[in-house]
Design an enzyme around this catalytic site. Structure first.
Site, PDB file in Angstrom:
ATOM      1  N   HIS A 198      -1.721   9.766 113.699  1.00 26.60           N
ATOM      2  CA  HIS A 198      -1.619  10.571 114.916  1.00 26.60           C
ATOM      3  C   HIS A 198      -0.299  11.337 114.954  1.00 26.60           C
ATOM      4  O   HIS A 198      -0.252  12.519 115.293  1.00 26.60           O
ATOM      5  CB  HIS A 198      -1.714   9.665 116.149  1.00 26.60           C
ATOM      6  CG  HIS A 198      -3.106   9.207 116.445  1.00 26.60           C
ATOM      7  ND1 HIS A 198      -3.376   7.970 116.982  1.00 26.60           N
ATOM      8  CD2 HIS A 198      -4.303   9.804 116.278  1.00 26.60           C
ATOM      9  CE1 HIS A 198      -4.672   7.834 117.135  1.00 26.60           C
ATOM     10  NE2 HIS A 198      -5.262   8.924 116.720  1.00 26.60           N
TER      11      HIS A 198
ATOM     12  N   CYS B 105     -12.335  20.898 107.321  1.00 21.17           N
ATOM     13  CA  CYS B 105     -11.660  20.845 108.616  1.00 21.17           C
ATOM     14  C   CYS B 105     -10.714  19.658 108.702  1.00 21.17           C
ATOM     15  O   CYS B 105     -10.109  19.415 109.740  1.00 21.17           O
ATOM     16  CB  CYS B 105     -12.670  20.794 109.764  1.00 21.17           C
ATOM     17  SG  CYS B 105     -13.677  19.302 109.793  1.00 21.17           S
TER      18      CYS B 105
END
Length: 559
Positions: free
Chosen positions: A186, A486
């Site tokens: 993250h 992606c």
């Protein structure tokens, strides 16, 4: 004396500054007993602290927007977990103070996560951050976090919680370096979104002396301690060359001989649109929709709420391509109303499309909302399903799209090795593929992308992963259909050239990476990219693959 340390570069750029360390973690509260008559008061204190921390996380998310908002809202849900709260109250009822009850309950839950498989073990750092914030509030001590400083600095930490990364001030934090973490954690993703140079998984990072001068190269993963004047001059030259290359490359993505490679943006919500437009994104290659489902209502958002959230994104790219991923719930994004609570290994269980097929009403509402949001707009809407394993999955998703009356292309994400191996079969049911390299690497190597100890296997340069990308791209070409990337691999300028050489037809990334990738592609022909891809695949490890590609693209700009 100058020394060189090497970690994993996860966010481009060069920065030189003085070391400042992250605030220390909260100390373990004393294990003292309270009289029975004080239990109710202590339980009230614990509830108030939990709610205050959850509210603070949500507020931070609202300020940050985009991907950060979704991550922080997930942390807030972790703080308010009903089972955790019940455990805290039980411990207080038998004599623990509020802070000790919280500490011990979180420790118990932490042990469960750590033993529940690599994927959930990666959530331990987020859980620890929530615990520390609650305990700090109960003890009345400062929250652990980013140091106060009026002068710019390089932030050093064992790891960074999303709540800290999301609100870093780029005018003060020149770069950050962590001892743990991985390229798709993250914090790494949020660093790229902020445009802050970052290096993770650097052994000995926390041993760097406070105030020491360091130079950080977020592209190479190198950290130079007490760099000399020659090193400083060389890095400043590299930075100047990168800025010049970024300024020279404009317009749509393409190789130097005119082979078009559309450069799209990954976004986590409407708040990310402005940065994508400013970076010259040609559309959206991954619109994550989880942000809509991560509130505390305990139910899926209404069709009207979804339409209102989707339409501004679709309006921002007239005549552009917007690829929406339907809800990817499960594993590290559990939703009480959707995902099972008792799976032994949620990463290998009912997540993504599997969860939606078990709840067809949720999928139908989302597809209908997307269809209505696109009505009357000149946008090219495409919708894709996460965690597609085979043709049966692809057919089920395509059928759901048609039943919802969706007038859009529908596709499948390639995140599981079986999908890459059987790409042509899947493309009998859907119209495009999109490679999610983060999860594809995780499932290919059985290596959680949040665990620094296995970061070697999270590297998207690994030839085995490139083989799977090639298989998927070849399958799409044979069927006359598109195959984009992606995942975070697309944000690496050199790797973007290799992916292009493998036959990938579009690249989607965080907005901050688009100028770097555009500049890198503009320096090389398609044939050079193809030779670099072949050279990388002919090696046996990630480091050799990258070196082989660099050798082929020897005239590349340092971007």
């Amino acid at each position: 004396m100058e020394t060189t340390l090497r970690g994993v570069g996860v966010s481009h750029g060069v920065a030189i500054g003085e070391v400042r360390h992250m605030g220390t973690a909260v100390l373990e509260p004393p294990a003292k007993q309270i009289p029975a008559g004080e239990a109710e008061r202590e339980q009230g204190r614990a509830r108030q602290a939990v709610e205050a921390v959850a509210a603070d996380l949500i507020a931070r998310g609202n300020l940050a927007g985009g991907e950060a908002q979704a991550v922080l809202e997930a942390q807030a849900m972790m703080a308010q977990d009903p089972e955790l709260s019940a455990d805290v109250e039980r411990r207080i009822a038998v004599g623990s103070t509020a802070e000790r009850g919280v500490y011990d309950a979180f420790a118990s839950y932490r042990a469960l996560l750590a033993g529940a498989g690599d994927y959930l073990a990666g959530r331990v750092a987020d859980l620890d951050d929530v615990r520390n914030r609650i305990v700090a509030r109960l003890l009345g001590v400062p929250m652990p976090g980013v140091p106060d400083s009026d002068a710019p600095y390089v932030l050093i930490a064992r790891d960074l919680a999303p709540a800290d990364t999301a609100l870093l001030d780029p005018s003060l934090v020149l770069a950050f370096v962590t001892e743990e973490g991985g390229p798709t954690s993250h914090s790494a993703i949020l660093a790229r979104a902020l445009g802050v140079p970052a290096v993770v998984a650097l052994p000995g990072a926390t041993e760097l002396a406070e105030g020491a001068a360091v130079a950080v190269d977020g592209s190479t993963g190198e950290v130079f301690v007490e760099p000399g004047s020659e090193r400083r001059a060389r890095l400043e030259q590299v930075a100047a060359e990168r800025r010049a290359a970024l300024g020279a490359a404009t317009g749509p993505g393409a190789t130097s001989d005119g082979h078009k490679v559309p450069l799209l943006a990954n976004i986590g919500g409407p708040g990310d649109v402005a940065a994508a437009v400013d970076a010259g994104a040609e559309g959206v290659g991954l619109f994550r929709t989880e942000f809509l489902f991560l509130d505390d209502s305990g139910q899926a958002p209404s069709e009207e709420k979804q339409i209102a959230a989707y339409r501004p994104v679709l309006e921002a790219f007239p005549e552009g391509r917007v690829v929406v991923r339907v809800l990817d719930a499960g594993a590290d994004k559990p939703l009480a109303f959707l995902t099972p609570a008792d799976e032994p290994n949620p990463a290998l269980g009912v997540r993504g499309l599997r969860s939606l097929l078990d709840h067809p009403d949720v999928l139908r509402t989302q597809l209908t909302a997307l269809s209505k949001a696109a009505e009357g707009l000149p946008v090219y809407l495409e919708v894709m399903a996460p965690m597609v394993a085979d043709r049966t999955d692809a057919r089920a998703f395509a059928d759901a799209c048609r039943e919802a009356g969706l007038r859009a292309k529908f596709g499948a994400m390639v995140e599981i090795p079986s999908a890459a191996l059987r790409a042509r079969s899947i493309l009998q049911e859907v119209e495009f593929l999109s490679l999610g390299t983060n999860d594809l690497a995780q499932y290919t190597f059985a290596a959680d992308r949040q665990v620094g100890a296995v970061s070697r296997l999270q590297d998207p340069w690994h030839p085995a992963l490139l083989d799977l990308v090639s298989l998927a791209a070849d399958g799409a070409e044979a069927e006359g259909k598109s195959c984009g990337v992606c995942g975070e691999a697309a944000s690496d300028p050199l790797l973007a050239c290799v992916l292009t050489g493998l036959g990938v037809t579009s690249l989607s990334m965080g907005a901050a990476s688009i100028p770097y990738v555009r500049a890198a592609l503009a320096k090389h022909t398609l044939a050079q990219c193809e030779r670099a891809a072949a050279a990388a695949r002919a090696t046996d490890c990630a480091q050799e693959a990258k070196q082989a590609a660099q050798a082929v693209l020897s005239g590349e700009s340092r971007v």
